[in-house]
Design a protein around this motif. Sequence first.
Motif, short mmCIF file in Angstrom:
data_model
loop_
_atom_site.label_atom_id
_atom_site.label_comp_id
_atom_site.label_asym_id
_atom_site.label_seq_id
_atom_site.Cartn_x
_atom_site.Cartn_y
_atom_site.Cartn_z
N LEU A 23 -58.74 52.79 64.33
CA LEU A 23 -59.39 54.10 64.44
C LEU A 23 -58.65 54.98 65.45
CD1 LEU A 23 -63.19 54.73 64.54
CD2 LEU A 23 -61.74 55.82 66.24
N HIS A 24 -58.15 54.37 66.50
CA HIS A 24 -57.48 55.14 67.56
C HIS A 24 -56.06 55.49 67.13
CE1 HIS A 24 -60.86 54.19 70.11
NE2 HIS A 24 -60.70 52.90 69.82
N GLU A 47 -65.85 55.47 59.44
CA GLU A 47 -67.26 55.11 59.38
C GLU A 47 -67.62 54.63 57.97
OE1 GLU A 47 -69.56 54.92 61.85
OE2 GLU A 47 -67.80 55.27 63.12
N LYS A 81 -66.42 51.05 57.56
CA LYS A 81 -67.34 50.08 58.18
C LYS A 81 -68.58 49.88 57.31
CE LYS A 81 -66.07 51.51 62.89
NZ LYS A 81 -66.58 52.17 64.12
N THR A 133 -56.71 46.60 57.42
CA THR A 133 -57.43 45.74 58.37
C THR A 133 -57.42 44.29 57.90
OG1 THR A 133 -58.91 47.61 58.87
CG2 THR A 133 -59.62 45.43 59.59
N GLU A 147 -61.65 48.77 64.34
CA GLU A 147 -61.91 49.72 65.44
C GLU A 147 -60.61 50.12 66.13
OE1 GLU A 147 -64.62 52.11 67.31
OE2 GLU A 147 -65.15 50.57 65.84
N GLN A 148 -59.67 49.20 66.23
CA GLN A 148 -58.38 49.49 66.85
C GLN A 148 -57.58 50.48 66.01
OE1 GLN A 148 -56.57 45.64 67.31
NE2 GLN A 148 -58.05 44.96 68.86
N ARG A 190 -64.03 43.58 62.36
CA ARG A 190 -64.49 44.90 62.81
C ARG A 190 -63.74 45.38 64.05
NH1 ARG A 190 -69.18 42.70 60.51
NH2 ARG A 190 -70.19 44.14 59.03
N LYS A 191 -63.38 44.46 64.91
CA LYS A 191 -62.60 44.83 66.11
C LYS A 191 -61.24 45.39 65.71
CE LYS A 191 -64.65 41.51 69.36
NZ LYS A 191 -64.38 40.30 70.20
#
Length: 534
Positions: A254-255, A272, A275, A223, A251-252, A247-248
């Motif tokens: 994660l998928h 998690e 984060k 990240t 989050e990307q 964080r965005k």
Amino acid sequence: MSKSSIPGTKQIQYDRQLRLWGDHGQKALESGRVCLIGANALGTEILKSLVLPGLGSFTIIDHQLVTIDDCGSNFFVHPSMIDQSRARVTCELLTQLNPDVHGIYIDKPSIDDLLQQNTFDFSQFNVVITANLSINTLNILAHHLWILKIPLLVARTYGFIGTIRLQVFEHYVIEVHPDDTIPDLRLDRPLITFANYCNSIDFKSLTREEHLHLPSIIILFKTLQLWQEQYNSKSLPQTRSEKDEFRKILEQLLHHSAYDIHDKEKLLENFEEAKRTIPSRLVKTNIPSTIKDLFQDRSCLELSDQTNIFWFVIHAIKLFTENEGQGLLPVRGEVPDMITNTNSYIKILKIYQEQATKDCEIVNKYFFDLLQKYNRLPDECIIACDLVETYCKNAAFLRVLRTTAINSENYLIDETESNLSWYTCLHLCDLFYEKFRRYPGEFLSDETQFETDLIDLKQINRKSVSGKDLTSDNKQQILEELCRYGASELHSIAAFIGGCCAQEAIKLITHQYVPIDNTLIYNGIEQSINVFKL
């Protein structure tokens, strides 16, 4: 179960403490030598808490005989022992607690005579401890030990009040054992091997299981790489907007295409965790100010053939930091536990451990060269080389403690804390003792004697503050209370202070954990403790 895996008798006996200071700490304790002056209730409680964990040896200096008062406060004496040598009977009973500990006693001559003759070798001890020693003798002893650079622990109980004062010229803390540390992961200045390993991982080609068990440290590093590329930066996210963008991106990641519709409803624990650990993992790697101070300390910069081995290691770490370390300390070699599979965790751990080993080898070479340059003894080199790994592992937490000398203590201080008032008033009781050869309230014959002692104590207070009557209502009550105590020794207070003092002695012997700097005051009335730097 193999024989090698079966814990030995010593491991079973000392199991709890081995978890606190390890095998090397236990070895240091077992080679430790302590001198106790005063075999009263406090003194024996101190030694009890040193004998049980396996102190190497102790020497008791006490010329007093057992009295009926001792029997009322000291569990290590009995009425049948009255008029016997207090040093001898307590030494015999203390050594029964642990056969591995060697104890000797000196009941003649007295400590005053030993100091006057100047023939007793105090330099043989790791630490000297006094228990309720009179002020005149204490000042002479403290000055003598200050010159010898031998640590001195002054323990005292007086009614419901207990104090511990540490005097040490220079003490080295190698293992601080901090309660909460930030892992040495260096994501902002990654290890080359770690960066190469992370770069070899292609997110898009990960299987479902690989993505589910991807270590959070790799997630954060990936990240960070994407964030730095987006912002054309080599630093860490600083502002709120930068952190939100970070964080965005996380989050990307994660998928993943390998997940089916049911997986999307589940929380990915590794992401998690990533984060949740951003504040402790995504931090700037630097050298703590305390270590910078050590690097600039005169003892580090001006080595000699008389310099303590500690400073040779510090200088070696300094040379590593300025050269191979590129401004950073040796890698610690520890990786926090994280949600992943065993193989992934071991790979990461191996990367950091191998780098820590390489860094330690470089420091060790610097260290050896310094020892050769200053003609240090070969056997000292062999012993110290075993410590270099420990120094490197704890490089960010190394400490040096230097306290003030007891003889230079300032008692005319601002007593904003109530417990500090007790300490300064105890000094007034010492001044009373100097004048009358007894403590206020001691050996009272009647109520009139109490009032007389209290008046004399207040008079001493007025003289100690240059004729100004600064006796506040609080201090007035303290003086009355101390006069009521009459220097009595309560076993419950002695046991508590004895345990605390023993722990401070263990810190000094093992060079683990940070000792008090420099005065501890326990108020048994309020059940409160304060530490002051006097």
